[in-house]
Design a protein around this motif. Structure first.
Motif, PDB file in Angstrom:
ATOM      1  N   ASN A 193       5.261  25.537 -20.851  1.00 45.32           N
ATOM      2  CA  ASN A 193       5.297  26.932 -21.273  1.00 45.32           C
ATOM      3  C   ASN A 193       4.302  27.078 -22.419  1.00 45.32           C
ATOM      4  O   ASN A 193       4.648  26.878 -23.583  1.00 45.32           O
ATOM      5  CB  ASN A 193       6.721  27.293 -21.741  1.00 45.32           C
ATOM      6  CG  ASN A 193       6.756  28.639 -22.431  1.00 45.32           C
ATOM      7  OD1 ASN A 193       5.915  29.495 -22.214  1.00 45.32           O
ATOM      8  ND2 ASN A 193       7.751  28.823 -23.292  1.00 45.32           N
ATOM      9  N   SER A 237       2.999  29.459 -23.977  1.00 44.13           N
ATOM     10  CA  SER A 237       3.191  30.472 -25.018  1.00 44.13           C
ATOM     11  C   SER A 237       4.018  29.928 -26.183  1.00 44.13           C
ATOM     12  O   SER A 237       3.956  30.460 -27.288  1.00 44.13           O
ATOM     13  CB  SER A 237       3.826  31.734 -24.431  1.00 44.13           C
ATOM     14  OG  SER A 237       5.111  31.471 -23.953  1.00 44.13           O
ATOM     15  N   CYS A 238       4.773  28.855 -25.955  1.00 49.07           N
ATOM     16  CA  CYS A 238       5.584  28.275 -27.032  1.00 49.07           C
ATOM     17  C   CYS A 238       5.243  26.801 -27.267  1.00 49.07           C
ATOM     18  O   CYS A 238       5.560  26.250 -28.300  1.00 49.07           O
ATOM     19  CB  CYS A 238       7.063  28.430 -26.698  1.00 49.07           C
ATOM     20  SG  CYS A 238       8.222  27.799 -27.921  1.00 49.07           S
ATOM     21  N   ALA A 279      10.140  37.025 -26.131  1.00 53.52           N
ATOM     22  CA  ALA A 279       9.270  35.890 -26.449  1.00 53.52           C
ATOM     23  C   ALA A 279       9.917  34.561 -26.092  1.00 53.52           C
ATOM     24  O   ALA A 279       9.226  33.554 -25.922  1.00 53.52           O
ATOM     25  CB  ALA A 279       8.894  35.906 -27.933  1.00 53.52           C
TER      26      ALA A 279
END
Ligand code: ZN
Length: 140
Positions: free
Chosen positions: A36, A38-39, A120
């Motif tokens: 992932n 984005s994190c 998020a």
């Protein structure tokens, strides 16, 4: 209690600190990596398939508490189920992350319901299940 506090409920932190089924097993049939970006979360799943069942499921990985706790909870919830049941479980979980009411079969995984309110973090919680569905794709 804020939404973020709610996310870090005891059960989630317990799974993060003392994950279940973590490590590379001596034997397995399928290895599947997921990330992932984005994190920065990473999980690798190790599946043993026996007679149409997910006989065992282990993971390694690193990342935020939500991604790793979700992986730990998922291994407990999915191990021993038929492949069809595992797919249904994963789809029920991702539906919950889209805001649907958790179905009963999710059990402890329903604790991650509040993640749906924090867009998020949805990908963090979804990562292990998306990776599991990908691992099962070649199986009919
Ligand atoms: Zn994350």
């Amino acid at each position: 209690m804020s939404i973020i506090d709610a996310l870090y409920q005891d059960a989630i932190l317990t799974h993060y600190r003392r994950p279940r089924n973590r490590g590379v097993p001596p034997t397995f049939d399928i290895e599947q990596e997921g990330v992932n970006p984005s994190c920065g979360d990473e999980v690798t799943l190790y599946l043993s398939i026996d007679n149409g069942k997910l006989a065992s499921l282990s993971f390694t990985g690193q990342g935020c508490a939500i991604s790793q706790a979700a992986a730990s909870m998922m291994t407990e919830a999915a191990s021993g189920r038929s492949i069809d049941d595992v797919r249904r479980l994963a789809l029920a979980f991702t539906a919950m992350l889209r805001g649907e009411e958790p179905s009963e079969e999710l059990g402890e995984l329903a604790l991650l319901k509040s993640v749906a309110k924090v867009p998020a973090r949805v990908k963090c919680a979804a990562l292990p299940f998306v990776t599991l569905l990908r691992a099962l794709e070649p199986l009919t």
